[in-house]
Scaffold this motif. Structure first.
Motif, PDB file in Angstrom:
ATOM      1  N   ASP A 113       0.829  -1.192   0.000  1.00  0.00           N
ATOM      2  CA  ASP A 113       0.000   0.000   0.000  1.00  0.00           C
ATOM      3  C   ASP A 113       0.868   1.248   0.000  1.00  0.00           C
ATOM      4  OD1 ASP A 113      -2.788  -0.514  -0.072  1.00  0.00           O
ATOM      5  OD2 ASP A 113      -2.620  -1.455   1.899  1.00  0.00           O
ATOM      6  N   VAL A 114       0.332   2.320  -0.607  1.00  0.00           N
ATOM      7  CA  VAL A 114       1.042   3.592  -0.569  1.00  0.00           C
ATOM      8  C   VAL A 114       0.790   4.221   0.804  1.00  0.00           C
ATOM      9  CG1 VAL A 114       1.268   5.840  -1.643  1.00  0.00           C
ATOM     10  CG2 VAL A 114       0.629   3.862  -3.015  1.00  0.00           C
ATOM     11  N   ALA A 115       1.859   4.538   1.530  1.00  0.00           N
ATOM     12  CA  ALA A 115       1.692   5.174   2.843  1.00  0.00           C
ATOM     13  C   ALA A 115       2.742   6.265   3.002  1.00  0.00           C
ATOM     14  CB  ALA A 115       1.819   4.148   3.962  1.00  0.00           C
ATOM     15  N   PHE A 116       2.445   7.233   3.850  1.00  0.00           N
ATOM     16  CA  PHE A 116       3.335   8.364   4.101  1.00  0.00           C
ATOM     17  C   PHE A 116       4.117   8.043   5.377  1.00  0.00           C
ATOM     18  CE2 PHE A 116       3.980  12.372   6.385  1.00  0.00           C
ATOM     19  CZ  PHE A 116       4.539  13.186   5.425  1.00  0.00           C
ATOM     20  N   LEU A 135      -4.341  10.599  10.064  1.00  0.00           N
ATOM     21  CA  LEU A 135      -4.146   9.195   9.703  1.00  0.00           C
ATOM     22  C   LEU A 135      -2.907   9.025   8.821  1.00  0.00           C
ATOM     23  CD1 LEU A 135      -7.747   7.817   9.110  1.00  0.00           C
ATOM     24  CD2 LEU A 135      -6.310   7.717  11.145  1.00  0.00           C
ATOM     25  N   ALA A 136      -2.675   9.967   7.917  1.00  0.00           N
ATOM     26  CA  ALA A 136      -1.502   9.850   7.048  1.00  0.00           C
ATOM     27  C   ALA A 136      -0.222   9.877   7.884  1.00  0.00           C
ATOM     28  CB  ALA A 136      -1.495  10.964   6.009  1.00  0.00           C
ATOM     29  N   ARG A 160       0.828   6.782   9.473  1.00  0.00           N
ATOM     30  CA  ARG A 160       1.241   5.766   8.500  1.00  0.00           C
ATOM     31  C   ARG A 160       0.114   4.806   8.100  1.00  0.00           C
ATOM     32  NH1 ARG A 160       3.227   1.248   6.828  1.00  0.00           N
ATOM     33  NH2 ARG A 160       5.136   1.127   5.605  1.00  0.00           N
ATOM     34  N   VAL A 161      -1.113   5.298   8.148  1.00  0.00           N
ATOM     35  CA  VAL A 161      -2.223   4.517   7.606  1.00  0.00           C
ATOM     36  C   VAL A 161      -2.115   4.571   6.083  1.00  0.00           C
ATOM     37  CG1 VAL A 161      -4.737   4.527   7.302  1.00  0.00           C
ATOM     38  CG2 VAL A 161      -3.735   4.955   9.559  1.00  0.00           C
ATOM     39  N   PRO A 162      -2.337   3.438   5.385  1.00  0.00           N
ATOM     40  CA  PRO A 162      -2.305   3.486   3.921  1.00  0.00           C
ATOM     41  C   PRO A 162      -3.185   4.633   3.405  1.00  0.00           C
ATOM     42  CG  PRO A 162      -2.511   1.224   4.637  1.00  0.00           C
ATOM     43  CD  PRO A 162      -2.563   2.079   5.883  1.00  0.00           C
ATOM     44  N   ILE A 163      -2.676   5.363   2.389  1.00  0.00           N
ATOM     45  CA  ILE A 163      -3.334   6.590   1.925  1.00  0.00           C
ATOM     46  C   ILE A 163      -4.789   6.342   1.518  1.00  0.00           C
ATOM     47  CG2 ILE A 163      -3.268   8.362   0.137  1.00  0.00           C
ATOM     48  CD1 ILE A 163      -1.109   8.739   2.152  1.00  0.00           C
ATOM     49  N   LEU A 194      -6.947   4.120   2.619  1.00  0.00           N
ATOM     50  CA  LEU A 194      -7.801   3.995   3.814  1.00  0.00           C
ATOM     51  C   LEU A 194      -7.954   5.341   4.506  1.00  0.00           C
ATOM     52  CD1 LEU A 194      -6.649   0.587   5.368  1.00  0.00           C
ATOM     53  CD2 LEU A 194      -8.623   1.075   3.916  1.00  0.00           C
ATOM     54  N   PHE A 236     -10.572   7.278   2.492  1.00  0.00           N
ATOM     55  CA  PHE A 236     -11.916   6.770   2.799  1.00  0.00           C
ATOM     56  C   PHE A 236     -12.377   7.298   4.166  1.00  0.00           C
ATOM     57  CE2 PHE A 236     -11.538   2.994  -0.207  1.00  0.00           C
ATOM     58  CZ  PHE A 236     -12.670   3.314  -0.938  1.00  0.00           C
ATOM     59  N   MET A 272      -8.185   1.251  -5.318  1.00  0.00           N
ATOM     60  CA  MET A 272      -8.559   1.760  -3.996  1.00  0.00           C
ATOM     61  C   MET A 272      -8.231   3.253  -3.889  1.00  0.00           C
ATOM     62  SD  MET A 272     -10.005  -0.619  -2.535  1.00  0.00           S
ATOM     63  CE  MET A 272     -10.302  -1.442  -4.077  1.00  0.00           C
ATOM     64  N   LEU A 273      -7.064   3.636  -4.452  1.00  0.00           N
ATOM     65  CA  LEU A 273      -6.694   5.053  -4.421  1.00  0.00           C
ATOM     66  C   LEU A 273      -7.710   5.878  -5.201  1.00  0.00           C
ATOM     67  CD1 LEU A 273      -2.836   4.880  -4.885  1.00  0.00           C
ATOM     68  CD2 LEU A 273      -4.041   5.896  -2.962  1.00  0.00           C
ATOM     69  N   ASP A 289       3.121  11.537  -2.115  1.00  0.00           N
ATOM     70  CA  ASP A 289       3.120  10.576  -3.200  1.00  0.00           C
ATOM     71  C   ASP A 289       2.433  11.172  -4.430  1.00  0.00           C
ATOM     72  OD1 ASP A 289       3.716   7.636  -3.739  1.00  0.00           O
ATOM     73  OD2 ASP A 289       1.696   7.898  -4.516  1.00  0.00           O
TER      74      ASP A 289
END
Lengths: 155, 429
Positions: free
Chosen positions: A57-60, B15-16, B19-22, B24, B27, B283-284, B334
């Protein structure tokens, strides 16, 4: 499970090939676009729910990676539980809405939207369960392994 | 700012950072927005699923992903490499030139920079670092920089997403990317010439003519694909979505029937991996639809447009400002987030200022691609460090020399819109 994803994906390709071929000989398949999109949605959400590991997954992680493992554990826990909470709170409304769509259908094949969109409800529920499970592992003694898994350091 | 908008931004940023997946995080932010603004949570389904369902153009995404994965599995990169080496390998730092050239040809089949770095890029790293003893950081840096060409030369997955957001024609965008992509390659090769001389990189040996011709002949079939795709698009024989399927089928045909190096086991793995990559992109997109719904309802983009209008910028000044903004965002965010969330905010302003949306799209995408190689957050740098097993800092130290020529290309494209627009205009767009 993996076979299902691969088969759905292969089905998209085959139907696409059939669509182009049939249009070429002047007998286009009228329903192919609709089915192709539904196949892609189902393949996408099922795969995302069950088969995409966190590291893909893309994450920051600019902030996260500044901290040592001990702190990362709590950051990851806060994030994962927040998502579980928000998705969990939204789930009843989302499932209600999907059930409410049972009298609406797709344009050509008249598939009830409740069926067509049910995969989204599944995705929401599985996301809640996966986040809770990850949270439990972060709380337990195996938290270092869970962090390595999230970051994709477990090889 | 309304309460709903605060909830949206607050939840997303929190959330970002955790480090929550972007996807999710987007959403969740969308859900928080609906609650805070007192709207029905069922709109989540409406905005994601109904929108996805209406966009058959999105089908190009899985097909282009599949095409690139099949090309990699069928060792087509090896053939391209041998052909490019026969042509430019003899120069000083020749393998770096080969890397750029292979990227250009591969770009004509693949629409994703990461696929380019992971496929032909790994081959290039092996040849440069392990076989010819080029410095590791330099090798990884030129590979990452060349990979940014992939989404500019068609086919291109980011261009499909941009077309969805902006309403610009995909065919026009595809054609508009060709010349800028070649300019990028030229500017990178120029940088290689300078670095190769300064650092005394080795020369390759010149091959006799028959060997050169043989290498070219062995790469002939894969090299025809970009020509077929471009020709088909240019003449309107097939739509961009169909072009994607044609590319995937052509790659499968090469792997199965012509080169015979694809088996069912490999094919299964390729399908599964393609399904995974598609799921991540999907999903993105789905979550971005939800965020964009909030942004539309709250009329944020109109605010940006009004702000830009009040500054009374001309098209060129506007594009320069956008370029600086996107390069700064690209340092930290990203590319997919910038494309799906920030670009829609700028589109009404671009329209108001009178910039051609195809031109705007190519300039914006090139900036996003540069963002992929600028630290601290540069996805391609991470991919090279992870797959090549070398420290990130070694690549970071060498990458700037390739960032400069790419930024120069951005400037040229902004100042001379015709470079981007003459091909699509020639085709009648």
């Amino acid at each position: 499970m993996e076979a299902l994803a691969a088969i759905l994906f292969a089905a998209i390709l085959l139907l696409f090939a059939a669509q182009i071929a049939m249009r070429f000989i002047g007998r286009p398949i009228l329903w192919s676009d609709e089915v192709l999109v539904l196949l892609m949605i189902w393949c996408g959400f099922l795969t995302a729910a069950l088969m995409v590991p966190e590291r893909d997954d893309v994450a920051f992680d600019l902030v996260y990676s500044l901290f040592p493992d001990g702190t990362r554990r709590w950051i990851a826990l806060a994030g994962t539980l927040a998502v579980a909470g928000i998705f969990g709170a939204a789930a009843p409304g989302i499932l209600d809405y999907i059930a409410f769509l049972r009298f609406e259908t797709t344009n050509i094949l008249l598939i009830p939207l409740t069926w067509a969109f049910s995969v989204f409800g599944f995705f929401v529920l599985v996301t809640v369960l996966r986040r809770l499970w990850s949270g439990l592992r972060l709380l337990g003694p195996g938290w270092r392994r869970e962090i390595a898994r999230i970051e994709g350091r477990d090889g | 700012m309304s309460l709903g908008l605060w909830a949206l931004v607050g939840v997303f940023v929190t959330l970002a950072v955790l480090r929550v997946p972007i996807a999710l995080a987007m959403f969740s932010a969308g859900m928080a927005y609906l609650w805070a603004s007192g709207q029905d949570i069922g709109l989540v389904v409406d905005q994601t699923m109904n929108t996805l369902q209406g966009l058959s153009i999105l089908l190009a995404v899985p097909m282009f992903i599949l095409a690139a994965n099949v090309m990699n599995a069928a060792t087509i990169s090896e053939r391209l490499w041998a052909a490019a080496e026969a042509l430019v390998g003899r120069f000083r730092g020749g393998l770096a030139h080969v890397t750029v050239l292979v990227s250009v040809v591969f770009s004509g089949m693949s629409g994703s920079a990461v696929t380019d770095a992971a496929g032909p890029g790994m081959l290039a790293l092996r040849m440069m670092r392990d076989v010819s003893k080029y410095p590791a950081g330099f090798s990884a840096a030129i590979i990452a920089a060349s990979a940014t060409i992939a989404p500019i030369i068609p086919p291109s997955i980011p261009m499909i997403l941009y077309a969805l957001l902006s309403g610009a024609s995909i065919g026009a965008l595809f054609l508009a990317g060709v010349v800028p992509g070649l300019l990028m390659a030229g500017s990178l090769m120029l940088a290689v010439v300078i670095v190769a001389r300064a650092r005394g990189l080795p020369k390759g040996e010149a091959l006799p003519l028959p060997a050169v011709l043989l290498a070219l002949r062995r790469a002939l079939l894969p090299m025809t694909l970009p020509a077929v795709l471009l020709g088909g698009l240019f003449s309107g024989v097939f739509t961009p979505t169909e072009a994607a399927a044609v590319a995937a089928l052509y790659a499968l045909l090469l792997g199965f029937a012509v080169y015979r190096n694809l088996g069912l086991v490999v094919l299964f793995a390729v399908f599964l991996e393609s399904a995974r990559q598609t799921a991540v992109v999907l999903m993105l997109i789905a979550s971005a639809f939800l965020v964009n719904y909030a942004i539309t309802v709250e009329q944020v983009a109109q605010g940006v447009a009004a702000f830009v209008a009040s500054a009374e910028l001309g098209p060129t000044a506007f594009l320069l400002g956008v370029a600086v903004l996107l390069l700064i965002l690209g340092l930290f965010l990203d590319a997919s987030v910038i494309l799906l969330v920030f670009i829609p905010l700028l589109l009404p302003a671009a329209r108001a200022v009178g910039v051609d949306l195809v031109h705007f799209g190519i300039v914006a995408l090139l900036n996003l691609m540069i963002g992929l190689i600028t630290p601290p957050y540069g996805l391609l740098l991470f991919v090279m460090a992870a797959l090549g097993r070398l420290p990130l800092i070694e690549i970071v130290r060498e990458i700037w020399i390739f960032v400069i020529p790419l930024v120069a290309v951005v400037l040229v494209l902004i100042l001379f819109p015709a470079i981007t627009l003459f091909l699509p205009r020639l085709a009648g767009w």
